[in-house]
Design a protein around this motif. Structure first.
Motif, PDB file in Angstrom:
ATOM      1  N   UNK A   1       0.650  -0.978  -0.119  1.00 11.57           N
ATOM      2  CA  UNK A   1      -0.184  -0.207  -0.103  1.00 11.57           C
ATOM      3  C   UNK A   1       0.910   1.049  -0.273  1.00 11.57           C
ATOM      4  N   UNK A   2       2.178   1.266   1.282  1.00 10.13           N
ATOM      5  CA  UNK A   2       2.724   2.477   1.056  1.00 10.13           C
ATOM      6  C   UNK A   2       3.229   2.987  -0.653  1.00 10.13           C
ATOM      7  N   UNK A   3       3.732   1.526  -1.513  1.00 11.33           N
ATOM      8  CA  UNK A   3       4.651   1.614  -2.773  1.00 11.33           C
ATOM      9  C   UNK A   3       3.238   2.080  -3.993  1.00 11.33           C
ATOM     10  N   UNK A   4       2.035   1.853  -3.377  1.00 12.76           N
ATOM     11  CA  UNK A   4       1.083   2.118  -4.296  1.00 12.76           C
ATOM     12  C   UNK A   4       1.045   0.711  -5.535  1.00 12.76           C
ATOM     13  N   UNK A   5       1.511  -0.249  -4.797  1.00 14.73           N
ATOM     14  CA  UNK A   5       1.178  -1.417  -5.060  1.00 14.73           C
ATOM     15  C   UNK A   5       0.035  -1.534  -5.342  1.00 14.73           C
ATOM     16  N   UNK A   6      -0.982  -1.495  -3.844  1.00 14.26           N
ATOM     17  CA  UNK A   6      -2.040  -1.476  -3.687  1.00 14.26           C
ATOM     18  C   UNK A   6      -2.914  -0.019  -3.121  1.00 14.26           C
ATOM     19  N   UNK A   7      -4.309   0.000  -4.125  1.00 16.93           N
ATOM     20  CA  UNK A   7      -4.411   1.614  -3.624  1.00 16.93           C
ATOM     21  C   UNK A   7      -6.052   0.577  -2.499  1.00 16.93           C
TER      22      UNK A   7
ATOM     23  N   UNK B   1      -9.293   0.972  -1.523  1.00 13.53           N
ATOM     24  CA  UNK B   1     -10.564   1.546  -1.515  1.00 13.53           C
ATOM     25  C   UNK B   1     -11.451   2.106  -0.735  1.00 13.53           C
ATOM     26  N   UNK B   2     -11.947   0.992   0.332  1.00 17.31           N
ATOM     27  CA  UNK B   2     -12.211   0.908   1.284  1.00 17.31           C
ATOM     28  C   UNK B   2     -12.055   0.072   2.497  1.00 17.31           C
ATOM     29  N   UNK B   3     -12.544   0.300   4.158  1.00 17.57           N
ATOM     30  CA  UNK B   3     -11.220  -0.453   5.352  1.00 17.57           C
ATOM     31  C   UNK B   3     -11.963  -2.324   4.458  1.00 17.57           C
ATOM     32  N   UNK B   4     -10.946  -2.629   4.528  1.00 15.57           N
ATOM     33  CA  UNK B   4     -10.444  -4.212   4.035  1.00 15.57           C
ATOM     34  C   UNK B   4     -10.324  -4.599   2.466  1.00 15.57           C
ATOM     35  N   UNK B   5     -10.967  -3.464   1.631  1.00 11.41           N
ATOM     36  CA  UNK B   5     -10.493  -3.859   0.499  1.00 11.41           C
ATOM     37  C   UNK B   5      -9.596  -2.373  -0.393  1.00 11.41           C
ATOM     38  N   UNK B   6      -8.965  -3.556  -1.439  1.00  9.77           N
ATOM     39  CA  UNK B   6      -7.518  -3.016  -2.059  1.00  9.77           C
ATOM     40  C   UNK B   6      -7.785  -2.669  -3.518  1.00  9.77           C
ATOM     41  N   UNK B   7      -7.673  -1.902  -4.315  1.00  9.63           N
ATOM     42  CA  UNK B   7      -7.532  -2.493  -5.459  1.00  9.63           C
ATOM     43  C   UNK B   7      -6.028  -2.242  -5.722  1.00  9.63           C
ATOM     44  N   UNK B   8      -5.811  -2.956  -7.370  1.00 12.41           N
ATOM     45  CA  UNK B   8      -4.430  -3.497  -7.314  1.00 12.41           C
ATOM     46  C   UNK B   8      -4.039  -2.857  -8.624  1.00 12.41           C
ATOM     47  N   UNK B   9      -2.767  -1.837  -7.706  1.00  6.88           N
ATOM     48  CA  UNK B   9      -2.125  -1.496  -8.884  1.00  6.88           C
ATOM     49  C   UNK B   9      -2.846   0.614  -9.282  1.00  6.88           C
ATOM     50  N   UNK B  10      -3.809   0.532  -8.808  1.00  2.00           N
ATOM     51  CA  UNK B  10      -4.575   1.657  -9.532  1.00  2.00           C
ATOM     52  C   UNK B  10      -6.211   2.104  -9.032  1.00  2.00           C
ATOM     53  N   UNK B  11      -6.179   3.299  -8.848  1.00  2.00           N
ATOM     54  CA  UNK B  11      -8.137   3.285  -8.426  1.00  2.00           C
ATOM     55  C   UNK B  11      -8.906   3.263  -9.833  1.00  2.00           C
ATOM     56  N   UNK B  12      -8.374   3.618 -10.757  1.00  4.30           N
ATOM     57  CA  UNK B  12      -9.267   3.679 -12.557  1.00  4.30           C
ATOM     58  C   UNK B  12     -10.137   2.670 -12.754  1.00  4.30           C
ATOM     59  N   UNK B  13     -11.283   1.933 -11.935  1.00  2.95           N
ATOM     60  CA  UNK B  13     -11.658   1.321 -11.836  1.00  2.95           C
ATOM     61  C   UNK B  13     -13.282   1.194 -12.671  1.00  2.95           C
ATOM     62  N   UNK B  14     -13.755  -0.087 -13.737  1.00  3.01           N
ATOM     63  CA  UNK B  14     -15.231   0.656 -13.884  1.00  3.01           C
ATOM     64  C   UNK B  14     -15.627   0.492 -13.483  1.00  3.01           C
ATOM     65  N   UNK B  15     -17.294   0.162 -13.301  1.00  7.08           N
ATOM     66  CA  UNK B  15     -18.206   0.104 -12.246  1.00  7.08           C
ATOM     67  C   UNK B  15     -18.671  -0.468 -11.589  1.00  7.08           C
ATOM     68  N   UNK B  16     -18.007  -1.693 -12.556  1.00  5.91           N
ATOM     69  CA  UNK B  16     -18.053  -3.132 -12.188  1.00  5.91           C
ATOM     70  C   UNK B  16     -17.013  -3.886 -11.347  1.00  5.91           C
ATOM     71  N   UNK B  17     -16.019  -3.131 -10.897  1.00 12.15           N
ATOM     72  CA  UNK B  17     -14.960  -3.452  -9.831  1.00 12.15           C
ATOM     73  C   UNK B  17     -15.327  -2.542  -9.149  1.00 12.15           C
ATOM     74  N   UNK B  18     -15.959  -1.452  -8.969  1.00  7.81           N
ATOM     75  CA  UNK B  18     -16.540  -0.979  -8.033  1.00  7.81           C
ATOM     76  C   UNK B  18     -17.436  -1.420  -6.754  1.00  7.81           C
ATOM     77  N   UNK B  19     -18.422  -1.967  -7.805  1.00  6.93           N
ATOM     78  CA  UNK B  19     -19.109  -2.997  -7.172  1.00  6.93           C
ATOM     79  C   UNK B  19     -19.025  -3.983  -6.084  1.00  6.93           C
ATOM     80  N   UNK B  20     -17.798  -4.862  -7.003  1.00 12.03           N
ATOM     81  CA  UNK B  20     -17.277  -6.133  -6.232  1.00 12.03           C
ATOM     82  C   UNK B  20     -16.636  -5.393  -5.210  1.00 12.03           C
ATOM     83  N   UNK B  21     -15.972  -4.025  -5.625  1.00  8.44           N
ATOM     84  CA  UNK B  21     -15.551  -3.825  -4.008  1.00  8.44           C
ATOM     85  C   UNK B  21     -16.560  -3.941  -2.806  1.00  8.44           C
ATOM     86  N   UNK B  22     -17.502  -3.287  -3.067  1.00 11.44           N
ATOM     87  CA  UNK B  22     -19.135  -2.872  -2.328  1.00 11.44           C
ATOM     88  C   UNK B  22     -19.292  -3.794  -1.407  1.00 11.44           C
ATOM     89  N   UNK B  23     -19.430  -4.821  -2.512  1.00 13.40           N
ATOM     90  CA  UNK B  23     -19.698  -6.530  -2.209  1.00 13.40           C
ATOM     91  C   UNK B  23     -18.545  -7.445  -1.162  1.00 13.40           C
TER      92      UNK B  23
END
Length: 328
Positions: free
Chosen positions: A50-56, A58-80
């Motif tokens: 996370x400190x190096x930016x490999x994990x971003x 998004x929500x408590x206990x949920x991360x995006x790999x590499x960047x936050x430019x997610x499709x809408x389905x990715x944001x829904x998956x993060x919420x789930x």
């Protein structure tokens, strides 16, 4: 169907990274902290990534790999993933994911059996028992429950269109909808009333004007036409097969140009040559003078007598895929 994110490891990529990538690319680039641990990342490694930016985050206990430019389905998956095991898309988000709304709601609504606080745009609704169906790889509440929510929150016209779409796509049968209704349950009365006025032809409409025209026919007890069907080489807005009557509808500015008017007149001439009565109504006539339109149309339907002609081919029904993120 939205595509998951793709990452390409190299032969020198560590095994733990490969496992993280494999999970992430199945889930549009997002992972939960529990999934990262299963891949072999401890708390310290997660913090360093996370400190190096490999994990971003998004929500408590949920991360995006590499960047936050997610499709809408990715944001829904993060919420789930944040909501935990057994969660499903609910309320307005489920309505949109089922295809009954043109745009997603500003907030992401999730139903979860666990206690989770809402965070930012993610709204968590707790329910002890949740029935889930996987649609385009994400768990969502059944279509009956989504329509019930729509009935409680949307205008009647929107609800009738959604019912027509669900019927046309063979997503639900009236008995299943009836079973979802209950005394005192929000939306039950509106949905029951809409079922009594169910207008399947709305599913074939392609504009608000066509919807208004169908409601005009229903209100004035004019037989419901087929909508957007072919007559010879023409796709017509409304057709009465037996009476051989065609109606074309002009939107606000669709027929302002002289060339368009000329094409319309040539089209009507050819339809009449084939034995059809070709009528044309404008937006203003349908919306501001519906009684005159209904009277004119009823007269055409009552007076149109044509010789016996071959049956026109009927419109076929369409079926959509129903199909998953296993949020854990």
């Amino acid at each position: 169907m939205p595509e998951p994110c793709r990452f390409t490891p190299t032969p020198r990529t560590p095994d733990v990274t490969v496992r993280v990538i494999e999970v992430a690319e199945r889930q549009w680039g997002v992972l939960s902290r529990a999934q990262l641990a299963e891949c072999g990342l401890g708390d310290g490694a997660i913090a360093r990534w996370a400190e190096r930016g490999r994990l971003q985050r998004l929500l408590p206990g949920v991360y995006a790999l590499g960047h936050r430019a997610l499709p809408q389905a990715g944001r829904l998956a993060a919420a789930l993933l944040y909501a935990g095991p057994g969660a499903a898309l609910g309320d307005g988000t489920a309505v949109w994911w089922w295809g009954f709304a043109a745009t997603p709601p500003s907030a992401i609504h999730v139903v979860s059996p666990r206690r989770r606080g809402s965070v930012g745009p993610v709204r968590i609704h707790r329910s002890a028992t949740i029935e889930r169906i996987r649609v385009r790889q994400l768990p969502v509440i059944p279509v009956e429950r989504a329509l019930l929510h729509l009935a409680a929150t949307a205008p009647r016209r929107v609800l009738l269109r959604a019912l027509a779409d669900a019927d046309y796509r063979r997503l639900v049968q009236p008995p299943a909808l009836e079973a979802a209704l209950g005394r005192g349950r929000p939306g039950s009365a509106a949905l029951r009333s809409a079922l009594a006025e169910h207008l399947p032809e709305l599913a074939a409409t392609r504009s608000v004007l066509e919807e208004r025209f169908l409601f005009l026919c229903r209100h004035h007890r004019i037989p419901t036409p087929e909508v957007n069907v072919h007559v010879g080489r023409f796709l017509v807005d409304a057709l009465w097969r037996v009476e051989r009557v065609v109606v074309e509808l002009d939107g606000h500015a669709a027929h302002d140009a002289a060339a368009a008017v000329e094409r319309d007149r040539a089209r009507e001439l050819e339809l009449r040559a084939e034995g059809f009565a070709a009528l044309r109504y404008t937006w203003r006539q349908v919306t501001q003078g519906p009684e005159r339109v209904a009277k004119d149309l009823a007269a055409a339907l009552a007076g149109a007598v044509y010789p016996c002609v071959p049956e026109l081919p009927r419109r076929g029904a369409g079926v959509v895929e129903r199909g998953g993120l296993e949020n854990r």
